[in-house]
Design an enzyme around this catalytic site. Sequence first.
Site, PDB file in Angstrom:
ATOM      1  CG  ASP A  11      48.498  46.255  79.713  1.00 12.12           C
ATOM      2  OD1 ASP A  11      47.739  45.956  80.655  1.00 12.12           O
ATOM      3  OD2 ASP A  11      48.102  46.847  78.702  1.00 12.12           O
ATOM      4  CB  SER A  12      46.114  42.138  79.139  1.00 15.90           C
ATOM      5  OG  SER A  12      45.432  43.381  79.038  1.00 15.90           O
ATOM      6  CB  CYS A  74      47.564  45.209  83.377  1.00 18.30           C
ATOM      7  SG  CYS A  74      46.028  44.374  82.926  1.00 18.30           S
ATOM      8  CD  GLU A 159      43.659  46.462  72.415  1.00 13.63           C
ATOM      9  OE1 GLU A 159      44.106  45.752  71.508  1.00 13.63           O
ATOM     10  OE2 GLU A 159      44.279  46.685  73.476  1.00 13.63           O
ATOM     11  CB  CYS A 193      41.241  51.242  81.574  1.00  9.91           C
ATOM     12  SG  CYS A 193      41.724  50.209  80.154  1.00  9.91           S
ATOM     13  CG  HIS A 195      43.497  50.174  76.308  1.00 11.43           C
ATOM     14  ND1 HIS A 195      44.048  49.278  77.178  1.00 11.43           N
ATOM     15  CD2 HIS A 195      43.613  49.612  75.064  1.00 11.43           C
ATOM     16  CE1 HIS A 195      44.476  48.211  76.496  1.00 11.43           C
ATOM     17  NE2 HIS A 195      44.223  48.405  75.222  1.00 11.43           N
TER      18      HIS A 195
END
Length: 283
Positions: A11-12, A74, A159, A193, A195
């Site tokens: 993943d990024s 991702c 984040e 996503c 996240h």
Amino acid sequence: MTTSRPIGIFDSGYGGLTVFRSIAEQLPGYDYIYLGDNGRAPYGNRSYETVHEYTRECVDWFFRMGCPLVILACNTASAKALRTIQQKDLPLIAPEKRVLGVIRPTAEVIGNYTHTNSVGILGTRGTINSGSYEIEIGKFFPQVKVHPLACPMWVPLVEYGEYQSEGADYFVKKYLDRLLQKDPDIDTLLLACTHYPLLLDKILKYLPVGINVVSQGEIVARSLADYLRRHQEIESLLTRNGHTSFFTTDDVSDFDRQGTVFFGQEVRSEYVHLVGGKLSSVD
């Protein structure tokens, strides 16, 4: 010395750990390597060319680490880089290895969750602008109406650890209201996503009763288990020592702190740096 041939999870940043958690729960015992390219994140607003370049470099690194199979956990990398890697890169660099993504497994089943045939897709700007979900879902469920919406503030909220704050409420409600204005018949919401599951409590707070929220972790894990059953030529290459390693291209302490939240258990990572356009692990 036993050679390890782990499954690579990419993943990024941290988000792919939510997918990895489901994979590790459903497929215990395998060896795994996780790499978060935090030093170059986020990928969401980058061009197709840049995302492909970064993802290809990381896939090369996984192959050098002995991975016969790499999962792009991702959505942006899956949307912008996977097809090129599968069709153009792998035949030249590693035709015997495989790289899989998260979009197609999700598209194959998402239509089973909706009764109104109206599905909302929430993701990064890069994933939404790619049109990948509309294309892939249309192949399996042409009757389903897909309503995509980019939520550019959601990843930063997660984040920076603000996903439980009062400020997060404003941006969660803002994007949900905007999505539901598209079609009052939406009864299924896909968090496209990795996240976004950390925002689930707030998402449920502002959604009308009866809308089903779907995260990708369990879907991708089930799909991977099925893939390995059907592709014994790949499954037989994988080692099962129950060993997991984590790597990041940015600060280790930050990755460990954030990664523990995403993964649901303690994470201890190693740093990986770029050398001449290639990734190299550093002790």
